[in-house]
Design a protein around this motif. Structure first.
Motif, PDB file in Angstrom:
ATOM      1  N   SER A 209      36.936 -12.980  74.526  1.00  0.00           N
ATOM      2  CA  SER A 209      36.976 -12.615  75.927  1.00  0.00           C
ATOM      3  C   SER A 209      37.813 -13.624  76.698  1.00  0.00           C
ATOM      4  N   ARG A 210      37.929 -13.362  78.015  1.00  0.00           N
ATOM      5  CA  ARG A 210      38.688 -14.285  78.855  1.00  0.00           C
ATOM      6  C   ARG A 210      38.065 -15.674  78.798  1.00  0.00           C
ATOM      7  N   PRO A 211      38.909 -16.742  78.858  1.00  0.00           N
ATOM      8  CA  PRO A 211      38.335 -18.086  78.859  1.00  0.00           C
ATOM      9  C   PRO A 211      37.562 -18.350  80.137  1.00  0.00           C
ATOM     10  N   ASP A 212      36.679 -19.304  80.062  1.00  0.00           N
ATOM     11  CA  ASP A 212      35.861 -19.687  81.205  1.00  0.00           C
ATOM     12  C   ASP A 212      36.768 -20.183  82.326  1.00  0.00           C
ATOM     13  N   VAL A 213      36.638 -19.615  83.500  1.00  0.00           N
ATOM     14  CA  VAL A 213      37.486 -20.017  84.622  1.00  0.00           C
ATOM     15  C   VAL A 213      37.248 -21.472  85.002  1.00  0.00           C
ATOM     16  N   ASN A 214      36.110 -22.023  84.600  1.00  0.00           N
ATOM     17  CA  ASN A 214      35.800 -23.414  84.922  1.00  0.00           C
ATOM     18  C   ASN A 214      36.273 -24.388  83.842  1.00  0.00           C
ATOM     19  N   ALA A 215      36.910 -23.841  82.796  1.00  0.00           N
ATOM     20  CA  ALA A 215      37.396 -24.705  81.721  1.00  0.00           C
ATOM     21  C   ALA A 215      38.538 -25.574  82.241  1.00  0.00           C
TER      22      ALA A 215
ATOM     23  N   LEU B  47      41.161 -18.173  69.702  1.00  0.00           N
ATOM     24  CA  LEU B  47      41.219 -16.750  70.024  1.00  0.00           C
ATOM     25  C   LEU B  47      41.359 -15.920  68.765  1.00  0.00           C
ATOM     26  N   ASP B  48      40.921 -14.703  68.847  1.00  0.00           N
ATOM     27  CA  ASP B  48      41.144 -13.733  67.782  1.00  0.00           C
ATOM     28  C   ASP B  48      42.635 -13.383  67.801  1.00  0.00           C
ATOM     29  N   PRO B  49      43.376 -13.622  66.731  1.00  0.00           N
ATOM     30  CA  PRO B  49      44.814 -13.329  66.745  1.00  0.00           C
ATOM     31  C   PRO B  49      45.125 -11.855  66.984  1.00  0.00           C
ATOM     32  N   ASP B  50      44.174 -10.967  66.658  1.00  0.00           N
ATOM     33  CA  ASP B  50      44.393  -9.544  66.897  1.00  0.00           C
ATOM     34  C   ASP B  50      44.382  -9.206  68.377  1.00  0.00           C
TER      35      ASP B  50
ATOM     36  N   LYS C 130      41.991 -16.351  60.251  1.00  0.00           N
ATOM     37  CA  LYS C 130      41.474 -17.489  61.013  1.00  0.00           C
ATOM     38  C   LYS C 130      41.733 -17.289  62.495  1.00  0.00           C
ATOM     39  N   PRO C 131      40.976 -17.990  63.353  1.00  0.00           N
ATOM     40  CA  PRO C 131      41.293 -17.955  64.787  1.00  0.00           C
ATOM     41  C   PRO C 131      42.585 -18.727  65.044  1.00  0.00           C
ATOM     42  N   VAL C 132      43.255 -18.398  66.120  1.00  0.00           N
ATOM     43  CA  VAL C 132      44.464 -19.115  66.488  1.00  0.00           C
ATOM     44  C   VAL C 132      44.152 -20.019  67.679  1.00  0.00           C
ATOM     45  N   LYS C 133      44.553 -21.264  67.572  1.00  0.00           N
ATOM     46  CA  LYS C 133      44.344 -22.208  68.676  1.00  0.00           C
ATOM     47  C   LYS C 133      45.353 -21.895  69.776  1.00  0.00           C
ATOM     48  N   ALA C 134      44.866 -21.859  71.022  1.00  0.00           N
ATOM     49  CA  ALA C 134      45.737 -21.437  72.115  1.00  0.00           C
ATOM     50  C   ALA C 134      45.402 -22.151  73.409  1.00  0.00           C
ATOM     51  N   VAL C 135      46.421 -22.246  74.256  1.00  0.00           N
ATOM     52  CA  VAL C 135      46.246 -22.660  75.644  1.00  0.00           C
ATOM     53  C   VAL C 135      46.459 -21.408  76.483  1.00  0.00           C
ATOM     54  N   VAL C 136      45.537 -21.118  77.377  1.00  0.00           N
ATOM     55  CA  VAL C 136      45.631 -19.928  78.223  1.00  0.00           C
ATOM     56  C   VAL C 136      45.984 -20.365  79.634  1.00  0.00           C
ATOM     57  N   ARG C 137      47.077 -19.805  80.163  1.00  0.00           N
ATOM     58  CA  ARG C 137      47.501 -20.122  81.527  1.00  0.00           C
ATOM     59  C   ARG C 137      47.746 -18.828  82.295  1.00  0.00           C
ATOM     60  N   GLU C 138      47.559 -18.905  83.592  1.00  0.00           N
ATOM     61  CA  GLU C 138      47.955 -17.806  84.468  1.00  0.00           C
ATOM     62  C   GLU C 138      49.455 -17.973  84.726  1.00  0.00           C
ATOM     63  N   LEU C 139      50.247 -17.057  84.213  1.00  0.00           N
ATOM     64  CA  LEU C 139      51.706 -17.150  84.325  1.00  0.00           C
ATOM     65  C   LEU C 139      52.266 -15.889  84.953  1.00  0.00           C
ATOM     66  N   SER C 140      53.224 -16.057  85.845  1.00  0.00           N
ATOM     67  CA  SER C 140      53.953 -14.902  86.363  1.00  0.00           C
ATOM     68  C   SER C 140      54.908 -14.411  85.279  1.00  0.00           C
ATOM     69  N   ASP C 141      55.519 -13.254  85.473  1.00  0.00           N
ATOM     70  CA  ASP C 141      56.470 -12.742  84.493  1.00  0.00           C
ATOM     71  C   ASP C 141      57.617 -13.735  84.288  1.00  0.00           C
ATOM     72  N   GLY C 142      58.110 -14.291  85.393  1.00  0.00           N
ATOM     73  CA  GLY C 142      59.199 -15.260  85.284  1.00  0.00           C
ATOM     74  C   GLY C 142      58.772 -16.523  84.570  1.00  0.00           C
ATOM     75  N   ASP C 143      57.571 -17.015  84.889  1.00  0.00           N
ATOM     76  CA  ASP C 143      57.059 -18.220  84.231  1.00  0.00           C
ATOM     77  C   ASP C 143      56.888 -17.992  82.732  1.00  0.00           C
ATOM     78  N   LEU C 144      56.448 -16.787  82.367  1.00  0.00           N
ATOM     79  CA  LEU C 144      56.270 -16.460  80.950  1.00  0.00           C
ATOM     80  C   LEU C 144      57.594 -16.553  80.213  1.00  0.00           C
ATOM     81  N   LEU C 145      58.649 -15.977  80.806  1.00  0.00           N
ATOM     82  CA  LEU C 145      59.964 -15.986  80.151  1.00  0.00           C
ATOM     83  C   LEU C 145      60.525 -17.397  80.050  1.00  0.00           C
TER      84      LEU C 145
END
Length: 281
Positions: A5-11, A19-22, A86-101
């Motif tokens: 699920s979505r990461p904790d907003v307080n993280a 995360l589940d790679p799927d 296996k799970p994939v280690k990830a950093v989750v950020r709020e990114l705009s379309d431009g920031d993503l690119l």
């Protein structure tokens, strides 16, 4: 079971989660060209299997699908985790379309294993998706003339040909330009024959490029050798040499054998032409 699920907003910001790679989907704007024969991925997979994942991927919450993520960078790590279960280690950020690119470009274009044509098609994919030129320049980390060159090369290589060749990591811009020129000059059936060549089987990507480049090389037209006939008089002396070819007939007289015959023949060519035309009527 890893997080789905979505990461904790307080993280904490940039906290590493599993995360589940799927649930991690690639960015809609591709920067890599699939290559099923890539030997580097097998070695990469084994490294992940033995040592684990050292560097997290970067994702954002998917803009249209709840409980899913869009990958900014880390597709190969995600693919490896999926294969290994296996799970994939990830950093989750709020990114705009431009920031993503920009994040996608900054990470992936800095990698040595991203080939010239992959960079070029990353630029073209952004262009076709309607991304602003300024954003493309920032994501690519290049100046306008470089971007124009990338777009020109990528636009000149049809998708079916690129799909057969793959990323071709050893091939730079000059040879891609040569291939583009040959594609432009080649007949469609010639291109189809190149893509179906048995010589492509079992070859690495850069070798497949070389096979297709050679197959589309301009065909050398071999000119037929002229038919040569030597004319002799009643005494067996050569008095003229006649060459017949696709371009016409050439007569060379033997001045040493019959002096003046060449001039005599040349002076009478107009009346011979008139007689020839009269005979056709």
């Amino acid at each position: 079971m890893w997080a789905a699920s979505r990461p904790d907003v307080n993280a904490p910001a940039d906290a590493i989660v599993e995360l589940d790679p799927d649930l991690c989907e690639p960015s809609e704007i591709a920067d890599r060209i699939p290559d099923p024969t890539d030997p580097m991925f097998d070695a990469f997979l084994e490294q992940i299997r033995e040592e684990g994942q050292h560097t997290p991927i970067l994702v954002r919450p998917h803009p249209t699908k709840s409980d899913r993520y869009e990958i900014a960078y880390g597709r190969r790590r995600t693919r490896a985790a999926r294969i290994l279960g296996k799970p994939v280690k990830a950093v989750v950020r709020e990114l705009s379309d431009g920031d993503l690119l920009v994040a996608q470009g900054s990470e992936n274009l800095a990698r040595e294993d991203l080939s010239y044509i992959e960079r070029a098609h990353f630029a073209l994919n952004m262009e076709r998706a309607g991304v602003a030129r300024q954003t493309i320049l920032k994501a690519m980390g290049v100046h306008r003339p470089d971007l124009v060159n990338y777009l020109a090369v990528a636009s000149a290589i049809p998708s079916p040909i690129l799909a057969v060749i793959g990323p071709a990591p050893k091939i730079g811009r000059p040879r891609w330009l040569t291939l583009a020129e040959r594609i432009k000059a080649a007949a469609p059936d010639h291109i189809e024959a190149a893509l179906a060549s048995p010589a492509l089987h079992g070859r690495a990507s850069s070798e497949r490029f070389a096979v297709i480049l050679a197959h589309l090389a301009p065909q050398t037209v071999r000119r037929a050798r002229p038919m040569v006939e030597t004319l002799k008089d009643g005494k067996g002396m050569r008095f003229a040499r006649v060459e017949r070819s696709a371009s016409g007939v050439r007569v060379t007289t033997e001045e040493m054998t019959v002096p003046g015959f060449g001039e005599y023949l040349a002076e009478r060519l107009p009346e011979m032409l008139a007689a020839f035309r009269a005979s056709k009527k």
